[in-house]
Design an enzyme around this catalytic site. Structure first.
Site, PDB file in Angstrom:
ATOM      1  N   HIS A  37       0.842  -1.208   0.000  1.00 23.12           N
ATOM      2  CA  HIS A  37       0.000   0.000   0.000  1.00 23.12           C
ATOM      3  C   HIS A  37       0.876   1.257   0.000  1.00 23.12           C
ATOM      4  O   HIS A  37       0.552   2.248  -0.653  1.00 23.12           O
ATOM      5  CB  HIS A  37      -0.866   0.047   1.260  1.00 23.12           C
ATOM      6  CG  HIS A  37      -1.877  -1.053   1.354  1.00 23.12           C
ATOM      7  ND1 HIS A  37      -1.870  -1.980   2.365  1.00 23.12           N
ATOM      8  CD2 HIS A  37      -2.921  -1.365   0.556  1.00 23.12           C
ATOM      9  CE1 HIS A  37      -2.882  -2.810   2.199  1.00 23.12           C
ATOM     10  NE2 HIS A  37      -3.533  -2.478   1.115  1.00 23.12           N
ATOM     11  N   GLN A 153      -8.278  -7.848 -10.282  1.00 26.74           N
ATOM     12  CA  GLN A 153      -8.977  -6.616  -9.889  1.00 26.74           C
ATOM     13  C   GLN A 153      -8.607  -5.475 -10.847  1.00 26.74           C
ATOM     14  O   GLN A 153      -9.469  -4.719 -11.289  1.00 26.74           O
ATOM     15  CB  GLN A 153      -8.624  -6.248  -8.452  1.00 26.74           C
ATOM     16  CG  GLN A 153      -9.188  -4.932  -7.993  1.00 26.74           C
ATOM     17  CD  GLN A 153      -9.185  -4.777  -6.482  1.00 26.74           C
ATOM     18  OE1 GLN A 153     -10.104  -5.189  -5.814  1.00 26.74           O
ATOM     19  NE2 GLN A 153      -8.136  -4.177  -5.942  1.00 26.74           N
ATOM     20  N   VAL A 176       4.839  -5.605  -4.126  1.00 25.10           N
ATOM     21  CA  VAL A 176       5.978  -5.499  -3.203  1.00 25.10           C
ATOM     22  C   VAL A 176       6.080  -6.819  -2.451  1.00 25.10           C
ATOM     23  O   VAL A 176       5.073  -7.388  -2.026  1.00 25.10           O
ATOM     24  CB  VAL A 176       5.791  -4.327  -2.223  1.00 25.10           C
ATOM     25  CG1 VAL A 176       6.953  -4.234  -1.243  1.00 25.10           C
ATOM     26  CG2 VAL A 176       5.659  -3.017  -2.993  1.00 25.10           C
TER      27      VAL A 176
HETATM   28  O1  PAF Z   1      -8.074  -4.094  -3.135  1.00 20.75           O
HETATM   29  C1  PAF Z   1      -8.775  -3.738  -2.166  1.00 20.75           C
HETATM   30  O2  PAF Z   1      -8.294  -3.510  -1.062  1.00 20.75           O
HETATM   31  C2  PAF Z   1     -10.284  -3.570  -2.355  1.00 20.75           C
HETATM   32  O3  PAF Z   1     -10.777  -4.522  -3.248  1.00 20.75           O
HETATM   33  C3  PAF Z   1     -10.680  -2.165  -2.789  1.00 20.75           C
HETATM   34  C4  PAF Z   1     -10.107  -1.807  -4.148  1.00 20.75           C
HETATM   35  C5  PAF Z   1     -10.204  -1.141  -1.751  1.00 20.75           C
HETATM   36  C6  PAF Z   1     -12.209  -2.045  -2.889  1.00 20.75           C
HETATM   37  O4  PAF Z   1     -12.818  -2.291  -1.659  1.00 20.75           O
END
Ligand code: PAF
Length: 282
Positions: A37, A153, A176
């Site tokens: 993140h 995703q 990462v």
């Molecule tokens: O990847 C994630 O953490 C989730 O799928 C997201 C994109 C925040 C949507 O809730």
């Protein structure tokens, strides 16, 4: 850095920033931040005037038997980490704030979901798409940052943004990894100590596959069999899937050529781990 919990307030701030001509870089997350993140936040910080991180564990994308109740949370720690990255706003709504009433409209994804995680998580990507449409309308981002660890995703959101003409640029960011190759994930915390030692075998199996296909192997089944063998021999996890598909179309190829994704999901006792590798073949 400011934390905003109210939808209308976040949207008002975002619209004001747009009126001032500022660009907004957006990192949507479910919290319990890890280096993956932070790499998204770093990229967003570099490329935009203002950054917004959202932390929202979206109930719509969890199936009835999935880990919604045990999904790890630590807002204080997340907030400190985000501040250290120079993030400007955290959008941190409650479930009631995001979904005060049952929704009269939700997204339904038709393509790229009958494979990989979509296959064993029916409705998952519908839930992801629904919350992202809401978040995009609230945060008004110019660019949105996603980790390639969840490459499906990224492929699905790419389709969503194109089909609904959402004026946002998707920025995919490389996975990462820990020093031993394990992809960083909020769910790694749920691995038992013995499982944590086994978990790097997932990435090792992808490396084995990579060397097979770069060495000229064109039969996906042979590559998959070798990966299964490696994971079964070296972990106590149960393989959900190992698939090799075209990327980003996510179609099954007869022979390996063009852009491919090699992806896997393995269920350990309390953590389901995913990983993948994208390879460009001739
Ligand atoms: O990847 C994630 O953490 C989730 O799928 C997201 C994109 C925040 C949507 O809730």
């Amino acid at each position: 850095m400011r934390t905003i919990t109210n939808v209308r307030e976040m949207q008002k701030i975002a619209l004001q920033l747009k009126r001032e001509g500022k660009t907004i870089g957006f990192v949507p997350t479910m919290g319990y931040l890890h280096d993956g993140h932070l790499s998204l936040l770093k990229a967003a910080r570099k490329e935009n005037d203002v950054t917004v991180l959202s932390i929202f564990v979206n109930p719509l994308q969890f199936g009835p038997k999935e880990d919604l109740a045990t999904y790890p949370k630590d807002f204080e720690r997340d907030s400190q980490l985000a501040e250290n990255e120079g993030n400007d706003f955290i959008f941190y709504p409650s479930a009631d704030e995001m979904y005060p009433d049952s929704l009269s409209v939700t997204a339904k994804i038709h393509d790229r979901t009958d494979v990989l995680c979509g296959k064993c998580r029916p409705g998952h990507f519908d839930g992801v798409a629904t919350v992202l449409i809401k978040l995009f309308n609230i945060v008004q981002p110019d660019k949105v940052y996603f980790g390639m660890k969840d490459a499906q995703q990224v492929a699905v959101v790419d389709g969503l943004v194109k089909d609904f003409n959402i004026p946002v640029e998707i920025v995919p960011v490389t996975t990462v990894r820990e020093q031993d190759g394990l992809a960083k994930s909020s769910r790694n915390i749920n691995l038992l100590p013995a499982e944590r030692l086994q978990a790097p075998s997932l990435h090792q199996s992808l490396k084995i596959a990579e060397s097979m296909v770069s060495g000229g192997e064109t039969n996906p089944q042979i590559v998959i069999a070798k990966m299964m063998d490696h994971i079964k021999k070296n972990t106590s996890g149960v393989i959900d899937y190992i698939e090799i598909l075209s990327y980003p179309e996510l179609k099954q190829p007869n022979l390996l050529e063009g852009n491919i994704i090699i992806a896997l999901a393995v269920q350990f006792s309390k953590a389901r781990l995913i990983d993948n590798m994208i390879i460009k073949l001739k």
